[in-house]
Scaffold this motif. Structure first.
Motif, short mmCIF file in Angstrom:
data_model
loop_
_atom_site.label_atom_id
_atom_site.label_comp_id
_atom_site.label_asym_id
_atom_site.label_seq_id
_atom_site.Cartn_x
_atom_site.Cartn_y
_atom_site.Cartn_z
N LYS A 136 22.17 -32.86 -3.15
CA LYS A 136 22.87 -31.58 -3.30
C LYS A 136 24.04 -31.76 -4.26
O LYS A 136 24.63 -32.84 -4.32
CB LYS A 136 23.40 -31.09 -1.95
N PRO A 137 24.37 -30.70 -5.00
CA PRO A 137 25.56 -30.81 -5.86
C PRO A 137 26.81 -31.20 -5.08
O PRO A 137 27.65 -31.94 -5.59
CB PRO A 137 25.68 -29.40 -6.46
N SER A 138 26.94 -30.70 -3.86
CA SER A 138 28.11 -31.05 -3.06
C SER A 138 28.12 -32.53 -2.72
O SER A 138 29.18 -33.19 -2.76
CB SER A 138 28.14 -30.22 -1.78
N ALA A 139 26.95 -33.09 -2.39
CA ALA A 139 26.86 -34.52 -2.08
C ALA A 139 27.12 -35.36 -3.33
O ALA A 139 27.79 -36.40 -3.27
CB ALA A 139 25.49 -34.84 -1.50
N ILE A 140 26.58 -34.91 -4.46
CA ILE A 140 26.80 -35.63 -5.72
C ILE A 140 28.29 -35.62 -6.08
O ILE A 140 28.85 -36.64 -6.49
CB ILE A 140 25.97 -34.99 -6.85
N GLY A 141 28.92 -34.46 -5.91
CA GLY A 141 30.36 -34.37 -6.17
C GLY A 141 31.15 -35.28 -5.25
O GLY A 141 32.15 -35.88 -5.66
N GLY A 142 30.70 -35.40 -4.00
CA GLY A 142 31.37 -36.30 -3.06
C GLY A 142 31.30 -37.75 -3.50
O GLY A 142 32.28 -38.49 -3.41
N VAL A 143 30.13 -38.16 -4.01
CA VAL A 143 29.97 -39.53 -4.51
C VAL A 143 30.87 -39.77 -5.72
O VAL A 143 31.54 -40.81 -5.83
CB VAL A 143 28.50 -39.82 -4.86
N LEU A 144 30.89 -38.80 -6.64
CA LEU A 144 31.75 -38.93 -7.82
C LEU A 144 33.22 -39.04 -7.43
O LEU A 144 33.97 -39.85 -7.99
CB LEU A 144 31.53 -37.75 -8.76
N LEU A 145 33.65 -38.23 -6.48
CA LEU A 145 35.04 -38.29 -6.03
C LEU A 145 35.35 -39.64 -5.39
O LEU A 145 36.44 -40.19 -5.58
CB LEU A 145 35.32 -37.15 -5.04
N ARG A 146 34.40 -40.16 -4.63
CA ARG A 146 34.61 -41.46 -3.99
C ARG A 146 34.71 -42.56 -5.05
O ARG A 146 35.58 -43.44 -4.95
CB ARG A 146 33.47 -41.76 -3.02
N TRP A 147 33.86 -42.51 -6.06
CA TRP A 147 33.93 -43.50 -7.14
C TRP A 147 35.22 -43.36 -7.94
O TRP A 147 35.80 -44.35 -8.37
CB TRP A 147 32.73 -43.34 -8.06
N LEU A 148 35.65 -42.11 -8.15
CA LEU A 148 36.89 -41.88 -8.88
C LEU A 148 38.09 -42.41 -8.11
O LEU A 148 38.98 -43.06 -8.68
CB LEU A 148 37.07 -40.38 -9.17
N SER A 149 38.15 -42.13 -6.82
CA SER A 149 39.29 -42.56 -6.01
C SER A 149 39.37 -44.07 -5.90
O SER A 149 40.47 -44.65 -5.84
CB SER A 149 39.22 -41.92 -4.62
N SER A 150 38.22 -44.73 -5.86
CA SER A 150 38.20 -46.20 -5.76
C SER A 150 38.38 -46.88 -7.11
O SER A 150 38.64 -48.09 -7.17
CB SER A 150 36.89 -46.66 -5.11
N GLY A 151 38.21 -46.12 -8.20
CA GLY A 151 38.32 -46.70 -9.54
C GLY A 151 37.02 -47.29 -10.06
O GLY A 151 36.96 -47.78 -11.20
#
Length: 255
Positions: free
Chosen positions: A33-48
């Motif tokens: 889902k776009p929401s799940a994909i966005g969640g993964v991107l946010l997690r990768w962004l926050s962790s660097g």
């Protein structure tokens, strides 16, 4: 402005339909889902992690692109001006051009290892032929009458190349550069998919190995964004190198 709004509306509609269809019409495992994909991107962004891996892929693609493009332009210019040499080397060039460049990846791993050098060389090899063929075609298409006039005026080879050949062929060169941008990323990502523990290709293969569909789509989104940025860079360079095209476009628009 209106065009951008239409594009945004289309994008929102696609994402909305995707969100609704996933889990209802199609199993979420296959499309996420776009929401799940966005969640993964946010997690990768926050962790660097996203910046770390994207920077590696961008470096491999950019350096390989520059190396392959530079060699391709030089060889294309030389063979475009040296007709006899081009005729001699033509079957060899066509043989190497016909070979799928990605098939060289296993051989490059044996030669150069699994480090960043292998990805750069693979990317450079892919970009070389695209830029070379466009440069060669542009040089061969230069008006012979203009060259003959310069020769009659006493111009030497360097003056012919700098005053006529390069300005006439530059449109072809930048066409080759634009075509090469996505292939530069293909070379870098495929190299990472085959042998790497970092880069966007590694994120892609790692997510696929974990059956994480959202992670796969997130890695693909990052690759698309990187491709857009590289294309934008080439477009900016083209505007600086060919300002007359931008002026012509403005005149046509005003008419």
């Amino acid at each position: 402005m209106q065009t951008n709004l239409i594009r945004l509306a289309i994008l929102v509609a696609i994402l909305g339909l995707w969100e609704l269809a996933s889990g209802r019409l199609v199993a979420e495992f296959f499309l996420s889902k776009p929401s799940a994909i966005g969640g993964v991107l946010l997690r990768w962004l926050s962790s660097g992690d996203l910046f770390f891996h994207a920077a590696i892929t961008a470096f491999e693609a950019f350096v390989g692109f520059l190396l392959g493009a530079a060699i391709g332009m030089v060889v294309g210019l030389i063979l475009g001006r040296a007709q006899r040499l081009a005729a001699i080397l033509d079957p060899f060039i066509m043989a190497f051009y016909s070979l799928p460049k990605l098939a060289l990846a296993p051989l490059f791993i044996l030669w150069f290892g699994i480090g960043i050098e292998m990805k750069i060389i693979l990317t450079a090899t892919i970009c070389f032929f695209l830029v070379f063929l466009n440069t060669y075609s542009g040089v061969r298409g230069v008006s012979r009458e203009m060259i003959a006039i310069l020769r009659l005026m006493g111009a030497n080879e360097w003056q012919v190349v700098t005053k006529v050949v390069l300005p006439s062929a530059i449109t072809w060169v930048f066409a080759g550069l634009r075509i090469s941008v996505p292939y530069a990323l293909i070379g870098a990502v495929v190299g990472e998919l085959m042998a790497a523990n970092r880069g966007l290709g590694f994120l892609l293969s790692s997510s696929a190995g974990d059956f994480n569909t959202a992670g796969v789509f997130a890695a693909l989104c990052a690759i698309v964004v990187l491709a857009v940025l590289l294309n934008w860079g080439v477009s900016m360079a083209a505007r600086l190198a060919m300002p007359w095209q931008q002026n012509e476009g403005r005149r046509e628009f005003s008419m």
